[in-house]
Design an enzyme around this catalytic site. Structure first.
Site, PDB file in Angstrom:
ATOM      1  CD  GLU A  84      -3.473  -0.834   0.345  1.00  0.00           C
ATOM      2  OE1 GLU A  84      -3.332   0.090  -0.041  1.00  0.00           O
ATOM      3  OE2 GLU A  84      -4.130  -1.927   0.317  1.00  0.00           O
ATOM      4  CD  GLU A 115       4.073 -21.070  10.109  1.00  0.00           C
ATOM      5  OE1 GLU A 115       4.189 -20.930  11.699  1.00  0.00           O
ATOM      6  OE2 GLU A 115       3.785 -20.768  10.000  1.00  0.00           O
TER       7      GLU A 115
END
Length: 300
Positions: A84, A115
């Site tokens: 963004e 992960e």
């Protein structure tokens, strides 16, 4: 075996033990009441958040980058915040970068095991040529994600600024970072589902880190996003509105001025308020490091 029993994010919420027996309205009221706790939890972490923002700003004002690294929900929120920044603040897509364990495809579909590998965190930083000029924010709701720890350790080995963002006290990642942000909104509505309150808390903190840094970098004038990129019809109109709000001119005048400066709201505002041409406005902005109010003071 992984011991999760001591993590705040894994504790049982006594308020929601019977949520599966409630009607829909009571169910969402309960979720809403738990969500209200998030902002209060963030309030207690504001000193650490402020410290992190100042550290990020010091690096970014001399060309450094803000890099996020996370897995699962935490990583997706980090990628979202990074994505963004270019349309909102006019920065390059390499200026704020979100790294997600398992790569871009993991945004849609989890890459199992990614992960759990600390080497992948280090490798992902090396792949984007991370240096001591950059800042790393490791994001992990549980505060224990190996991928994030691997990234933090790699950044520390380069003597870079490292920041840990978690939703549990005494987070393991805090031991691997120079600045620790711990936001603890309490046990989740659904035990262990950190996409809920923890996810909301992380999103709010990430918003603060990027937004406050961009304000300090001169990307905002008053409360207007003056470096917005006019890349679609909505943003073109928003750019016109920003110029009108900042200067008080008509939309016709704002549009005519924007057309002279490649639709840069920042340039147009200086051109109108200082009554100068595009080149003069751009020079003043360059000398003011992009801050409109300083550019206007130069041109008085």
């Amino acid at each position: 075996m992984v011991n999760l029993s001591n993590l705040d994010t894994e504790k049982t919420n006594v308020n929601t033990k019977n949520i599966d027996r409630l009607d829909t309205l009571e169910m969402v009221k309960l979720i809403n009441s738990e969500d209200k706790k998030v902002a209060n939890a963030i309030e207690t972490a504001l000193p650490a958040i402020s410290q992190a923002i100042d550290a990020i700003y010091e690096k970014m004002k001399t060309g450094g980058r803000l890099i996020y690294a996370g897995a699962g929900t935490s990583g997706r929120l980090a990628v979202l915040d990074a994505a963004e920044c270019p349309p909102t603040f006019g920065v390059d897509y390499n200026t704020v970068v979100g790294l997600l364990a398992g790569g871009q495809s993991a945004f849609i579909k989890a890459v199992e095991g990614a992960e759990d590998n600390p080497k992948l965190g280090a490798e992902d930083l090396a792949a984007i040529n991370f240096t001591a000029s950059d800042v790393l924010v490791g994001v992990a709701a549980s505060g224990r994600t190996p991928y994030v720890i691997g990234a933090l350790d790699y950044a520390n080995s380069l003597n870079a600024v490292t920041i840990a963002l978690s939703c549990t006290q005494n987070a393991k990642i805090a031991e691997h970072a120079k600045i620790n942000i711990a936001v603890t909104p309490g046990p989740e509505v659904i035990t262990g589902s950190t996409r809920l309150k923890s996810g909301t808390a992380q999103k709010m903190v990430l918003n603060m880190l990027s937004t406050a840094t961009m304000i300090k970098l001169g990307k905002v004038y008053g409360n207007l996003m003056v470096d917005v990129r006019a890349t679609n019809e909505k943003l073109i109109q928003r750019t016109k509105n920003i110029v009108c709000q900042a200067t008080g001119v008509s939309e016709e005048t704002a549009t005519a001025t924007l057309e002279k400066c490649n639709f840069s709201a920042k340039n147009a505002i200086v051109m109108i308020l200082a009554k100068v041409d595009h080149e003069t406005a751009q020079t003043a902005l360059n000398n003011a490091n992009g801050r409109i109010y300083l550019a206007l003071e130069q041109l008085k």
